[in-house]
Design a protein around this motif. Structure first.
Motif, PDB file in Angstrom:
ATOM      1  N   VAL A 139      46.485  39.464  29.851  1.00 13.77           N
ATOM      2  CA  VAL A 139      46.033  39.860  31.190  1.00 13.77           C
ATOM      3  C   VAL A 139      47.031  39.405  32.255  1.00 13.77           C
ATOM      4  N   ALA A 140      47.659  40.360  32.916  1.00 12.01           N
ATOM      5  CA  ALA A 140      48.628  40.034  33.960  1.00 12.01           C
ATOM      6  C   ALA A 140      47.920  39.952  35.306  1.00 12.01           C
ATOM      7  N   ILE A 141      48.213  38.897  36.053  1.00 12.75           N
ATOM      8  CA  ILE A 141      47.565  38.669  37.347  1.00 12.75           C
ATOM      9  C   ILE A 141      48.612  38.787  38.446  1.00 12.75           C
ATOM     10  N   PRO A 142      48.551  39.847  39.244  1.00 10.19           N
ATOM     11  CA  PRO A 142      49.556  39.954  40.310  1.00 10.19           C
ATOM     12  C   PRO A 142      49.354  38.908  41.398  1.00 10.19           C
ATOM     13  N   GLN A 143      50.436  38.508  42.028  1.00 14.63           N
ATOM     14  CA  GLN A 143      50.351  37.640  43.195  1.00 14.63           C
ATOM     15  C   GLN A 143      50.941  38.413  44.369  1.00 14.63           C
ATOM     16  N   ASN A 145      46.798  44.528  23.200  1.00 15.42           N
ATOM     17  CA  ASN A 145      46.594  45.352  24.387  1.00 15.42           C
ATOM     18  C   ASN A 145      46.919  44.532  25.625  1.00 15.42           C
ATOM     19  N   ALA A 146      47.039  45.221  26.762  1.00 11.61           N
ATOM     20  CA  ALA A 146      47.326  44.519  28.015  1.00 11.61           C
ATOM     21  C   ALA A 146      46.313  44.935  29.062  1.00 11.61           C
ATOM     22  N   ALA A 147      46.175  44.133  30.105  1.00 13.23           N
ATOM     23  CA  ALA A 147      45.324  44.490  31.236  1.00 13.23           C
ATOM     24  C   ALA A 147      45.980  44.017  32.516  1.00 13.23           C
ATOM     25  N   VAL A 148      45.758  44.757  33.580  1.00  9.18           N
ATOM     26  CA  VAL A 148      46.193  44.338  34.918  1.00  9.18           C
ATOM     27  C   VAL A 148      45.014  44.540  35.851  1.00  9.18           C
ATOM     28  N   VAL A 149      44.752  43.546  36.705  1.00  7.71           N
ATOM     29  CA  VAL A 149      43.701  43.701  37.707  1.00  7.71           C
ATOM     30  C   VAL A 149      44.351  43.560  39.079  1.00  7.71           C
ATOM     31  N   LYS A 174      35.186  38.815  37.173  1.00  3.72           N
ATOM     32  CA  LYS A 174      34.372  39.977  36.787  1.00  3.72           C
ATOM     33  C   LYS A 174      35.273  41.135  36.380  1.00  3.72           C
ATOM     34  N   ALA A 175      36.382  41.311  37.117  1.00  2.00           N
ATOM     35  CA  ALA A 175      37.299  42.412  36.821  1.00  2.00           C
ATOM     36  C   ALA A 175      37.934  42.228  35.443  1.00  2.00           C
ATOM     37  N   VAL A 176      38.368  40.994  35.148  1.00  2.00           N
ATOM     38  CA  VAL A 176      38.980  40.755  33.832  1.00  2.00           C
ATOM     39  C   VAL A 176      37.923  40.916  32.740  1.00  2.00           C
ATOM     40  N   ALA A 177      36.695  40.452  33.026  1.00  2.00           N
ATOM     41  CA  ALA A 177      35.621  40.605  32.035  1.00  2.00           C
ATOM     42  C   ALA A 177      35.375  42.083  31.745  1.00  2.00           C
TER      43      ALA A 177
END
Ligand SMILES: Cc1cc2nc3c(=O)[nH]c(=O)nc-3n(C[C@H](O)[C@H](O)[C@H](O)COP(=O)(O)OP(=O)(O)OC[C@H]3O[C@@H](n4cnc5c(N)ncnc54)[C@H](O)[C@@H]3O)c2cc1C
Lengths: 373, 261
Positions: A7-11, A38-42, A79-82
């Motif tokens: 899970v990538a978290i933008p700053q 797999n990957a995820a971005v929020v 919640k978004a990552v969940a």
């Protein structure tokens, strides 16, 4: 089917190359457990960011995009990552060990009833993980007891996954619900120094510098090398340099390839923040202090005589964050000068003879890569 | 606010069973919790009519950190204790803390729960946020300043890698602090006197409405199967030289040779 989700978290709406390390760690874990990666971005612009992340070895990339995710707040992001974890059916969730990543991992562990390991430095072939504890004096081998587990990976530890192929992006819908915390504002750090956590090189100063003026030599060397600046707590507590530079138990954890400690004795609380660095150089008058004892390279002497005192004329070596490929190789060479033994100058400077050691090599023979932020 | 008793020295070895050798190592207040205790006392001084209570989960010796918190100016302490809590990880411990906070909240509303940055032993830096998650309260970590506070909300400054965020959290909330937040005062004589006399209620899982299987080792999401000493670093190189110039040149040569600069 069970799978790994990085899970990538933008700053501030952007992803640093450190996010690619999440895919690097994910690959190791995926191969160990023989599961898909797999990957995820929020974020508020997650879809735009998903293509880059997803191209780095992820089968699918889940994008959770919503205006409420413009800035980091713990509950909304969790919640978004969940939602991404649910969409993927993931059984291992990998996050960065940043302020945001750590808080998210903590919330997700509770939301997903998942075991948690932070600051992971090693992933073993059976899926167990290792992390340092007791201030780095011990290494713990951790086993998860839950079907789903969350881990945050230590920065500068896993390889940055390379782009190959195209991303397979899937949007995930998400309802933030009522927010209990509200983002008000952000005040950027005035300094444009390289961030310690992602630096490949760090030059750090301690109480042995004798005062704030001593830090000038440290900053100059750091700028010449494209390094971040670190400090001991005693130097910070003395008011010579802001707290954000502190390395150690109560400061930042760093893992650069090169750590140059100037006038730092190396008490255990300092070592806790940097003992995993690749090559540690100690410059100190006391050959028996702990840092000189544990250093890869120990140089005994007065720092003022050993460090360059005059800054390089061009400051272009001060890196502004940009991907490594964009780096123009900078050339540095050491030149003799009257006061300090060696100083670093950059290409284009003419300074008489260039020092040559037994190896015959000079700094000019080797392009110096800028800090890989 | 929540405190933990940690070994006074982190210089610990590994025992025959592959676990940290902490038996016999004296324990004290987790150093990071000193900042959280201080901040609780300052808030109590700032907000008229408020009180500050310390909570710890741990064995009998851990009650000493509650005494330390009282000596530093807090009003009361709660000791969550019992064999069922042994071997808990952050997941199980934060559940126990959240249950204790809920119980206190039922007796007298809790506005803010303050935590240290992390502990000096395990050092995950997650218990504060996990506790907030169990409670479904707002939270922020890496807090360097607690600004305006009223009945409904608190404004905090959060240290990020690239600057500082200002956040407004609805109360009740949990915050985890960094050392920048204050300079802890030493225990006062009055505080020390009060700490000697203080009596702490002891709550086990039953008092908290939890099953024994939810806390301690049974409730943990992860376990440390083995602890080891970190791999020794290869022996270092001492740079010799008659003059500083010679040493500096040698250093530069080695760094260049190793492609480090
Ligand atoms: C709970 C707790 C948390 C802590 N957290 C941290 C932390 O996160 N980070 C941290 O760094 N510390 C931390 N400390 C403090 C730590 O214990 C040490 O006090 C601190 O690291 C010492 O800083 P120093 O090495 O700069 O100073 P000193 O120990 O005073 O060392 C100065 C060194 O400079 C050398 N020197 C002097 N003159 C010269 C010269 N002219 N040229 C070259 N060398 C010279 C001396 O030989 C000496 O080795 C913590 C302490 C506690 C109790």
């Amino acid at each position: 089917m069970a799978n790994i989700l990085a899970v990538a978290i933008p700053q501030r709406g952007a992803l640093g190359p450190a996010s690619y390390e999440l895919l690097g760690a994910g690959r190791v874990l995926a191969d160990a457990l023989k599961l898909p990666l797999n990957a995820a971005v929020v974020g508020a612009n997650a879809k735009a960011l998903a293509a880059d992340i997803g191209a780095r070895g992820a089968e699918k990339t889940y994008a959770v995009e919503h205006p409420s995710l413009a800035n980091f707040t713990e509950e909304a992001y969790a919640k978004a990552v969940a939602a991404a974890v649910a969409a993927a059916g993931a059984t291992r969730v990998i996050l960065p060990s940043s302020v945001a990543g750590r808080a998210l991992a903590a919330r997700l562990a509770v939301l997903l009833k998942a075991g948690l390991a932070t600051d992971v430095t090693e992933i073993l072939p059976d899926g167990k993980v290792r992390r340092g504890y007791f201030s780095g004096n011990l290494v713990a081998e951790i086993e998860f007891k839950t079907p789903v587990a969350v881990l945050t990976v230590a920065p500068m530890t896993f390889p940055r996954a390379e782009a190959k192929g195209a991303a397979n992006v899937q949007d995930v819908s998400f309802d933030p619900g009522a927010a209990k915390s509200e983002f008000v504002s952000f005040a950027a750090e005035a300094s444009r120094e390289i961030d310690l956590g992602a630096a490949e090189k760090v030059v750090a100063g301690g109480f042995g510098l004798g005062g704030p003026d001593g830090f000038k030599a440290v900053f100059d060397l750091a700028h010449a090398l494209g390094a971040a600046v670190g400090a001991s707590r005693r130097a910070v507590d003395s008011g010579w340099i802001p707290y954000r530079h502190q390395v150690g138990l109560t400061g930042r954890m760093v893992r650069p390839k090169l750590y140059i400690a100037v006038g730092i004795s190396g008490q255990i609380q300092h070592l806790a923040g940097m003992s995993n660095a690749g090559t540690i150089v100690a410059i100190n008058t006391d050959k028996d202090c702990p840092l000189m004892q544990m250093a890869s390279i120990a140089v005994q002497g007065e720092y003022a005589e050993l460090l360059p005192s005059s800054p390089p004329r061009s400051r272009t070596a001060r890196a502004t964050p940009s991907p490594p490929s964009a780096h123009r190789p900078q050339r540095l060479r050491s030149v003799p000068s009257r006061g300090p033994a060696v100083r670093f100058v950059q290409d284009g400077e003419r300074d008489g003879h260039v020092l040559r050691g037994r190896s015959g090599l000079t700094l000019a023979d080797h392009p110096s890569r800028l800090a890989n932020l | 606010m929540c405190v933990k008793s940690t070994p006074s020295s982190v210089n610990v070895g590994v025992d025959a069973s592959g676990q940290p050798k902490i038996a016999g190592v004296p324990t004290s207040l987790n150093p990071f919790d000193e900042f959280a205790v201080e901040e609780s006392v300052r808030l109590k001084e700032r907000v008229a009519g408020s009180t500050a209570t310390a909570i710890t989960v741990g064995n009998d010796a851990a009650a000493e950190v509650l005494r330390e918190a009282i000596a530093r100016g807090m009003d009361a302490g709660v000791h969550v204790s019992g064999a069922e809590f042994d071997g808990g990880d952050s997941f199980a411990t934060s559940l126990a803390l959240s249950a204790a906070i809920k119980k206190l909240h039922g007796e007298k509303p809790v506005s803010l729960v303050i935590f240290g940055k992390n502990t000096s032993d395990i050092g995950g830096g997650v218990v504060g946020t996990q506790t907030a998650a169990w409670l479904d309260w707002a939270s922020a970590s890496a807090v360097k300043k607690i600004d305006a506070i009223d009945e409904k909300s608190v404004t905090v400054l959060r240290n990020m890698e690239d600057g500082a965020d200002t956040l407004k959290l609805a109360l009740p909330a949990c915050v985890a602090t960094v050392k920048e937040i204050n300079e802890p005062r030493l225990p006062s004589l009055k505080g020390k006197m009060a700490s000697k006399k203080a009596v702490f209620p002891k709550w086990g899982a039953a008092e908290l409405g939890l099953q024994a299987g939810q806390v301690g080792a049974a409730g943990a999401g992860s376990t440390v199967v083995k602890a080891a000493l970190p791999p020794a670093r290869p022996a270092g190189l001492k740079i010799e030289g008659a003059t500083a110039a010679e040493k500096a040149t040698k250093l530069v040569d080695i760094l260049v040779e190793r492609k480090l600069i």
